[in-house]
Motif scaffolding. Sequence first.
Motif, PDB file in Angstrom:
ATOM      1  N   VAL A 104       0.838  -1.199   0.000  1.00  0.00           N
ATOM      2  CA  VAL A 104       0.000   0.000   0.000  1.00  0.00           C
ATOM      3  C   VAL A 104       0.875   1.252   0.000  1.00  0.00           C
ATOM      4  O   VAL A 104       0.621   2.211  -0.743  1.00  0.00           O
ATOM      5  CB  VAL A 104      -0.948   0.000   1.217  1.00  0.00           C
ATOM      6  CG1 VAL A 104      -1.670   1.336   1.342  1.00  0.00           C
ATOM      7  CG2 VAL A 104      -1.963  -1.132   1.099  1.00  0.00           C
ATOM      8  N   LYS A 105       1.917   1.237   0.804  1.00  0.00           N
ATOM      9  CA  LYS A 105       2.802   2.402   0.894  1.00  0.00           C
ATOM     10  C   LYS A 105       3.499   2.689  -0.430  1.00  0.00           C
ATOM     11  O   LYS A 105       3.574   3.833  -0.882  1.00  0.00           O
ATOM     12  CB  LYS A 105       3.844   2.179   1.998  1.00  0.00           C
ATOM     13  CG  LYS A 105       4.757   3.376   2.225  1.00  0.00           C
ATOM     14  CD  LYS A 105       5.704   3.127   3.390  1.00  0.00           C
ATOM     15  CE  LYS A 105       6.614   4.327   3.616  1.00  0.00           C
ATOM     16  NZ  LYS A 105       7.539   4.102   4.757  1.00  0.00           N
ATOM     17  N   VAL A 106       4.010   1.641  -1.072  1.00  0.00           N
ATOM     18  CA  VAL A 106       4.762   1.862  -2.310  1.00  0.00           C
ATOM     19  C   VAL A 106       3.840   2.295  -3.445  1.00  0.00           C
ATOM     20  O   VAL A 106       4.243   3.068  -4.322  1.00  0.00           O
ATOM     21  CB  VAL A 106       5.576   0.607  -2.686  1.00  0.00           C
ATOM     22  CG1 VAL A 106       4.703  -0.481  -3.304  1.00  0.00           C
ATOM     23  CG2 VAL A 106       6.709   0.955  -3.622  1.00  0.00           C
ATOM     24  N   PHE A 107       2.587   1.833  -3.439  1.00  0.00           N
ATOM     25  CA  PHE A 107       1.641   2.258  -4.478  1.00  0.00           C
ATOM     26  C   PHE A 107       1.221   3.719  -4.290  1.00  0.00           C
ATOM     27  O   PHE A 107       0.715   4.339  -5.224  1.00  0.00           O
ATOM     28  CB  PHE A 107       0.414   1.359  -4.490  1.00  0.00           C
ATOM     29  CG  PHE A 107       0.689  -0.042  -4.985  1.00  0.00           C
ATOM     30  CD1 PHE A 107       1.859  -0.356  -5.647  1.00  0.00           C
ATOM     31  CD2 PHE A 107      -0.236  -1.055  -4.775  1.00  0.00           C
ATOM     32  CE1 PHE A 107       2.120  -1.641  -6.105  1.00  0.00           C
ATOM     33  CE2 PHE A 107       0.001  -2.344  -5.235  1.00  0.00           C
ATOM     34  CZ  PHE A 107       1.180  -2.641  -5.896  1.00  0.00           C
ATOM     35  N   GLN A 108       1.440   4.262  -3.098  1.00  0.00           N
ATOM     36  CA  GLN A 108       1.181   5.674  -2.843  1.00  0.00           C
ATOM     37  C   GLN A 108       2.389   6.550  -3.171  1.00  0.00           C
ATOM     38  O   GLN A 108       2.290   7.776  -3.100  1.00  0.00           O
ATOM     39  CB  GLN A 108       0.786   5.874  -1.380  1.00  0.00           C
ATOM     40  CG  GLN A 108      -0.555   5.246  -1.019  1.00  0.00           C
ATOM     41  CD  GLN A 108      -0.875   5.390   0.455  1.00  0.00           C
ATOM     42  OE1 GLN A 108      -0.092   4.995   1.318  1.00  0.00           O
ATOM     43  NE2 GLN A 108      -2.020   5.981   0.752  1.00  0.00           N
TER      44      GLN A 108
END
Length: 235
Positions: A104-108
Amino acid sequence: MGKRRSPGKKPPRDGDRRIGRRALLIGGAVAAAGTAVLARDELGRLWWRVPGVAKPRKEGEVDFAGARWVSASDANWRRADRPDDYGIDMVIIHVTQGSFESAVKVFQDPAHGAASHYVVRDDGHVTQMIRELDVAFHAGNREYNERSVGIEHAGFVERASSFTDEMYEASARLTARICARYEIPVDRKHIIGHVEVPGTDHTDPGPHWDWDRYMRLVRQVRVRQVRQEATAAET
């Protein structure tokens, strides 16, 4: 995401959301071709790229009931109007090669350059990060991005324990609903792994992903959906 194979030729990035030279030349190309049909089709694909024009969206709206919305960086997807501009006929299965939180963090992260529509956690929780009508940069292949919905599964390709009963069942419900929405056949030609995308350097979902089990679950859910729809139509 998933584990990368040995380095090879990097596929072209799917990304420029600005109006490019191709868009500016459409009028001339159409006039030369002498076809109003082509003009209408191209304008339908490109209208949302014009400055100030945007398809109406609802903040936090999801396509799959029960999913939680967390927005991916808009650098990791491309605004579209699917299936009107690009037909959807495929679901692509990924494995994050990391935790749910890290995915989730990397997709943000706008510097990452990639994201999937959905992320499924080991307990069956589903997070949606990109609307299905938009093109997510998840497959490493522009054509496949435009025609597919991408589903990430939190875990590691080398760990069979990553793929829990809850994950398989939740993902199967999600895929069955996507197939129903776009009339996608429930078979291995239309539900594929990231490794099967031409030009990719990834290996996910890997050898521990149980395709026979997964496809059986998707078919079972789809049959239940059809029966429920038939019952509702009769009442």
